[in-house]
Motif scaffolding. Structure first.
Motif, PDB file in Angstrom:
ATOM      1  N   ASN A 179      26.574  -2.090  31.903  1.00 33.13           N
ATOM      2  CA  ASN A 179      27.703  -1.187  32.093  1.00 33.13           C
ATOM      3  C   ASN A 179      27.288   0.248  31.781  1.00 33.13           C
ATOM      4  OD1 ASN A 179      27.499  -1.306  29.304  1.00 33.13           O
ATOM      5  ND2 ASN A 179      29.465  -2.283  28.970  1.00 33.13           N
ATOM      6  N   ALA A 180      28.186   1.182  32.035  1.00 37.45           N
ATOM      7  CA  ALA A 180      27.884   2.595  31.819  1.00 37.45           C
ATOM      8  C   ALA A 180      27.560   2.845  30.353  1.00 37.45           C
ATOM      9  CB  ALA A 180      29.080   3.444  32.248  1.00 37.45           C
ATOM     10  N   GLY A 181      26.468   3.582  30.109  1.00 37.09           N
ATOM     11  CA  GLY A 181      26.079   3.911  28.747  1.00 37.09           C
ATOM     12  C   GLY A 181      25.259   2.858  28.051  1.00 37.09           C
ATOM     13  N   SER A 182      24.922   1.778  28.753  1.00 33.30           N
ATOM     14  CA  SER A 182      24.176   0.689  28.112  1.00 33.30           C
ATOM     15  C   SER A 182      22.682   0.977  28.015  1.00 33.30           C
ATOM     16  CB  SER A 182      24.406  -0.627  28.862  1.00 33.30           C
ATOM     17  OG  SER A 182      23.963  -0.521  30.205  1.00 33.30           O
ATOM     18  N   GLY A 183      22.170   1.932  28.812  1.00 33.64           N
ATOM     19  CA  GLY A 183      20.755   2.293  28.701  1.00 33.64           C
ATOM     20  C   GLY A 183      19.857   1.757  29.795  1.00 33.64           C
ATOM     21  N   LYS A 184      20.416   1.463  30.970  1.00 36.42           N
ATOM     22  CA  LYS A 184      19.602   0.938  32.079  1.00 36.42           C
ATOM     23  C   LYS A 184      18.502   1.919  32.469  1.00 36.42           C
ATOM     24  CE  LYS A 184      23.149   0.646  34.777  1.00 36.42           C
ATOM     25  NZ  LYS A 184      24.132   1.173  33.806  1.00 36.42           N
ATOM     26  N   THR A 185      18.879   3.187  32.635  1.00 38.38           N
ATOM     27  CA  THR A 185      17.902   4.207  33.028  1.00 38.38           C
ATOM     28  C   THR A 185      16.840   4.383  31.953  1.00 38.38           C
ATOM     29  OG1 THR A 185      19.458   5.397  34.445  1.00 38.38           O
ATOM     30  CG2 THR A 185      17.616   6.661  33.564  1.00 38.38           C
ATOM     31  N   THR A 186      17.241   4.358  30.699  1.00 34.60           N
ATOM     32  CA  THR A 186      16.284   4.518  29.601  1.00 34.60           C
ATOM     33  C   THR A 186      15.315   3.346  29.553  1.00 34.60           C
ATOM     34  OG1 THR A 186      18.004   5.690  28.368  1.00 34.60           O
ATOM     35  CG2 THR A 186      16.070   4.981  27.139  1.00 34.60           C
ATOM     36  N   PHE A 187      15.813   2.131  29.777  1.00 36.25           N
ATOM     37  CA  PHE A 187      14.953   0.940  29.816  1.00 36.25           C
ATOM     38  C   PHE A 187      13.908   1.095  30.919  1.00 36.25           C
ATOM     39  CE2 PHE A 187      13.543  -3.211  31.074  1.00 36.25           C
ATOM     40  CZ  PHE A 187      13.611  -4.018  29.949  1.00 36.25           C
ATOM     41  N   ALA A 188      14.372   1.452  32.127  1.00 35.60           N
ATOM     42  CA  ALA A 188      13.466   1.592  33.269  1.00 35.60           C
ATOM     43  C   ALA A 188      12.461   2.718  33.046  1.00 35.60           C
ATOM     44  CB  ALA A 188      14.279   1.846  34.535  1.00 35.60           C
ATOM     45  N   ALA A 189      12.940   3.835  32.492  1.00 37.15           N
ATOM     46  CA  ALA A 189      12.060   4.983  32.249  1.00 37.15           C
ATOM     47  C   ALA A 189      10.988   4.649  31.218  1.00 37.15           C
ATOM     48  CB  ALA A 189      12.889   6.179  31.796  1.00 37.15           C
ATOM     49  N   LYS A 190      11.375   3.947  30.162  1.00 37.66           N
ATOM     50  CA  LYS A 190      10.412   3.580  29.120  1.00 37.66           C
ATOM     51  C   LYS A 190       9.334   2.659  29.686  1.00 37.66           C
ATOM     52  CE  LYS A 190       9.181   3.464  24.685  1.00 37.66           C
ATOM     53  NZ  LYS A 190       8.697   4.673  23.979  1.00 37.66           N
ATOM     54  N   PHE A 191       9.734   1.753  30.561  1.00 38.16           N
ATOM     55  CA  PHE A 191       8.799   0.838  31.217  1.00 38.16           C
ATOM     56  C   PHE A 191       7.751   1.618  32.018  1.00 38.16           C
ATOM     57  CE2 PHE A 191       7.918  -1.311  35.305  1.00 38.16           C
ATOM     58  CZ  PHE A 191       7.175  -2.389  34.843  1.00 38.16           C
ATOM     59  N   ILE A 192       8.211   2.600  32.787  1.00 44.14           N
ATOM     60  CA  ILE A 192       7.302   3.431  33.585  1.00 44.14           C
ATOM     61  C   ILE A 192       6.429   4.302  32.684  1.00 44.14           C
ATOM     62  CG2 ILE A 192       7.282   5.497  35.037  1.00 44.14           C
ATOM     63  CD1 ILE A 192       7.815   3.465  36.920  1.00 44.14           C
ATOM     64  N   TYR A 193       7.059   4.935  31.699  1.00 47.66           N
ATOM     65  CA  TYR A 193       6.373   5.906  30.845  1.00 47.66           C
ATOM     66  C   TYR A 193       5.238   5.265  30.048  1.00 47.66           C
ATOM     67  CZ  TYR A 193       5.697   9.621  27.403  1.00 47.66           C
ATOM     68  OH  TYR A 193       5.150  10.597  26.616  1.00 47.66           O
ATOM     69  N   GLU A 194       5.534   4.139  29.402  1.00 50.29           N
ATOM     70  CA  GLU A 194       4.511   3.494  28.583  1.00 50.29           C
ATOM     71  C   GLU A 194       3.372   2.953  29.436  1.00 50.29           C
ATOM     72  OE1 GLU A 194       4.269   3.548  25.334  1.00 50.29           O
ATOM     73  OE2 GLU A 194       6.128   4.696  25.192  1.00 50.29           O
ATOM     74  N   GLY A 195       3.693   2.473  30.635  1.00 53.50           N
ATOM     75  CA  GLY A 195       2.646   1.987  31.526  1.00 53.50           C
ATOM     76  C   GLY A 195       1.661   3.082  31.889  1.00 53.50           C
ATOM     77  N   ALA A 196       2.187   4.281  32.162  1.00 60.73           N
ATOM     78  CA  ALA A 196       1.324   5.402  32.539  1.00 60.73           C
ATOM     79  C   ALA A 196       0.579   5.967  31.336  1.00 60.73           C
ATOM     80  CB  ALA A 196       2.165   6.494  33.197  1.00 60.73           C
ATOM     81  N   LYS A 197       1.291   6.177  30.243  1.00 64.34           N
ATOM     82  CA  LYS A 197       0.691   6.827  29.080  1.00 64.34           C
ATOM     83  C   LYS A 197      -0.323   5.942  28.364  1.00 64.34           C
ATOM     84  CE  LYS A 197       1.870   9.021  24.677  1.00 64.34           C
ATOM     85  NZ  LYS A 197       2.947   9.324  23.703  1.00 64.34           N
ATOM     86  N   ARG A 198       0.018   4.670  28.175  1.00 59.94           N
ATOM     87  CA  ARG A 198      -0.833   3.792  27.366  1.00 59.94           C
ATOM     88  C   ARG A 198      -1.885   3.045  28.175  1.00 59.94           C
ATOM     89  NH1 ARG A 198       3.602   0.568  23.881  1.00 59.94           N
ATOM     90  NH2 ARG A 198       1.752  -0.603  23.230  1.00 59.94           N
ATOM     91  N   TRP A 199      -1.551   2.719  29.429  1.00 53.72           N
ATOM     92  CA  TRP A 199      -2.480   1.901  30.212  1.00 53.72           C
ATOM     93  C   TRP A 199      -2.950   2.572  31.499  1.00 53.72           C
ATOM     94  CZ3 TRP A 199       2.155  -0.611  28.334  1.00 53.72           C
ATOM     95  CH2 TRP A 199       1.937  -1.314  27.147  1.00 53.72           C
ATOM     96  N   GLY A 200      -2.554   3.829  31.700  1.00 51.96           N
ATOM     97  CA  GLY A 200      -3.019   4.569  32.867  1.00 51.96           C
ATOM     98  C   GLY A 200      -2.536   4.006  34.187  1.00 51.96           C
ATOM     99  N   GLU A 201      -1.364   3.368  34.192  1.00 44.47           N
ATOM    100  CA  GLU A 201      -0.830   2.765  35.410  1.00 44.47           C
ATOM    101  C   GLU A 201       0.127   3.741  36.096  1.00 44.47           C
ATOM    102  OE1 GLU A 201       0.975  -0.916  34.303  1.00 44.47           O
ATOM    103  OE2 GLU A 201      -0.918  -1.833  33.666  1.00 44.47           O
ATOM    104  N   PRO A 202      -0.188   4.186  37.311  1.00 44.99           N
ATOM    105  CA  PRO A 202       0.690   5.123  38.025  1.00 44.99           C
ATOM    106  C   PRO A 202       2.084   4.533  38.225  1.00 44.99           C
ATOM    107  CG  PRO A 202      -1.448   4.974  39.095  1.00 44.99           C
ATOM    108  CD  PRO A 202      -1.401   3.866  38.083  1.00 44.99           C
TER     109      PRO A 202
END
Length: 452
Positions: A34-57
């Motif tokens: 639902n609204a405010g539950s953090g869907k975008t933050t979950f997805a963003a963290k998944f992308i961010y950590e993949g790129a920063k920690r493992w070099g995955e585009p």
């Protein structure tokens, strides 16, 4: 037949991989909420950590938020996407909300083109909700799924889709997507009638991973972005508790019933109806042990601190002289579920190791948070045992989970005999010792509690 080897794809979200095992490479993940539950933050963290920690585009397709807004918000949560973009590890594409199948076809082509161009290993579409309203629905879903299959098969990219769930509705409503996805995660911002809001995550499906639990509490904030809060299983605790190491209660007669006092490092539940003497007994145990030099923390969720200090004076103690005793009073309405755990954890500091912790008035917390409160108590009990801290909790009627995790159960009752009220006490159970299953009178003699 050749066996398919599954390659791990950690989410990078603190606590999530430890709790669930994480995703596999090339999986399709549906994150609903639902609204405010953090869907975008979950997805963003998944992308961010993949790129920063493992070099995955990573490729992020948004149907609603501009890149500037996204970057600014995520920067406040500790994620610097601009730096990743400058290194060629991230691309953000804003696509207008599709209003026709032609627009969706263009999005599908752009999705595949961008993913191929940067050799994306992680892809996010935030969100697919606008697509689900287009017609004809089967054609729409076919376009989207074909594009995702191309990315998955060619690049072995792990893809996260987000979808909106209207507040108050239990079903996700993504229909086909729920069945074709490899992982299904539902995020919920819970706004109770009383008490502060909190967030719960339900991992409803995670292909290839055995799920021992489904529900987890999580939080959003800097600098971690989003994290799943740790859980603790008391059954796995290898305790070093010794039945010979005792904490005297200081109540004449009760220590005899307990075989010499409470066993250090165990969990003690004191339960009984209003007026049976739970707080009086707990306060006396706190005062006696702090006077003996034990670091003691007393937290009440029902009575104000001043009233507790007056009760101590009635019992013959001077609170200001009990240097090892800290007393605090907290309203349940000021807490979240996680806040309860944080209160207990905050009592332990680098320069103070709590030997005895008393949480008085858990009935108020149970009324505020319902059955979800039980899991938090399991974690608090585990944390106390891990530290060798003796934990005493009081409530009117013990929750089933408290009866289970309590090593010692002391039950109080009030009886009326010939027009007079009589308080009685029994040690119902005690692990590592066999108490006499018999009620004995609990009474005040002068200003001291005694059991006769």
């Amino acid at each position: 037949m050749t066996a398919i080897l599954l390659e791990d794809c950690p989410s990078g979200i603190p606590g999530f991989d430890e709790a669930t095992g994480g995703f596999y490479r090339g999986q399709l993940v549906l994150v609903a909420g639902n609204a405010g539950s953090g869907k975008t933050t979950f997805a963003a963290k998944f992308i961010y950590e993949g790129a920063k920690r493992w070099g995955e585009p990573g490729l992020y397709i948004s149907t609603g938020e501009s890149k500037e807004e996204f970057y600014a918000y995520m920067a406040r949560l500790g994620m610097d996407f601009k730096a990743l973009e400058e290194r060629g590890l991230f691309r953000y594409v804003l696509f207008p909300t599709p209003t026709s199948t032609d627009a969706l076809m263009n999005l599908s082509k752009e999705l595949v083109s961008n993913a191929m161009e940067i050799k994306a290993k992680r892809v996010v579409i935030d969100s697919i909700t606008p697509f689900l309203t287009l017609s004809p629905p089967l054609e729409v879903r076919a376009m989207l799924h074909n594009a995702l299959k191309t990315i998955t098969r060619t690049l072995k990219a792990t893809t996260v889709l987000t979808v909106e769930v209207p507040r108050g509705r239990e079903s996700i409503g993504a229909e086909v997507e729920e069945f074709v996805c490899d992982a299904l995660i539902k995020l919920t911002l819970v706004v109770p009638e009383a008490g502060a809001p909190y967030r719960m995550m339900r991992v409803l499906k995670l292909r290839g991973r055995p799920l021992s639990r489904v529900a987890y509490e999580y939080e959003i904030g800097p600098p971690f972005g989003i994290r799943v809060l740790p859980t603790s299983l008391l059954e796995e605790l290898e305790s070093k508790i010794s039945r010979l190491d005792r904490v005297p209660t200081g109540v004449k007669g009760l220590d005899e019933m307990l075989g010499g006092g409470l066993i250090r490092g165990t969990v003690v539940l004191i339960e009984g109806p209003p007026g049976s003497g739970k707080t009086l007994l707990a306060l006396l145990i706190a005062a006696e042990n702090s006077a003996r030099g034990l670091e003691t923390a007393y937290v009440s969720f029902e009575e104000p601190r001043q009233q507790l200090e007056e009760t101590l004076r009635f019992l013959g103690y001077k609170p200001e002289r009990l240097e090892k005793l800290s007393i605090s009073s907290i309203s349940p309405r000021a807490l979240t579920l996680r806040g309860i755990y944080n209160v207990a954890e905050a009592l332990h500091t680098l320069d103070r190791r709590v030997d005895l912790m008393i949480l008085d008035g858990l009935t108020a917390l149970s009324r505020e948070f319902g059955s979800a409160f039980a899991q938090v108590m399991r974690e608090i009990a585990f944390s106390a045992k891990r530290r060798g801290c003796t934990l005493i909790v009081t409530m009117i009627s013990g929750l089933a989970v408290l009866n289970t995790i309590a090593d010692t159960l002391i039950r109080l009752r009030v009886k009326e005999e010939e027009g007079e009220l009589r308080r009685e006490l029994a040690v119902v159970k005690m692990r590592m010792y066999s108490p006499e299953p018999k009620y004995r009178e609990l009474k005040l003699v002068g200003n001291k509690l005694v059991v006769t």
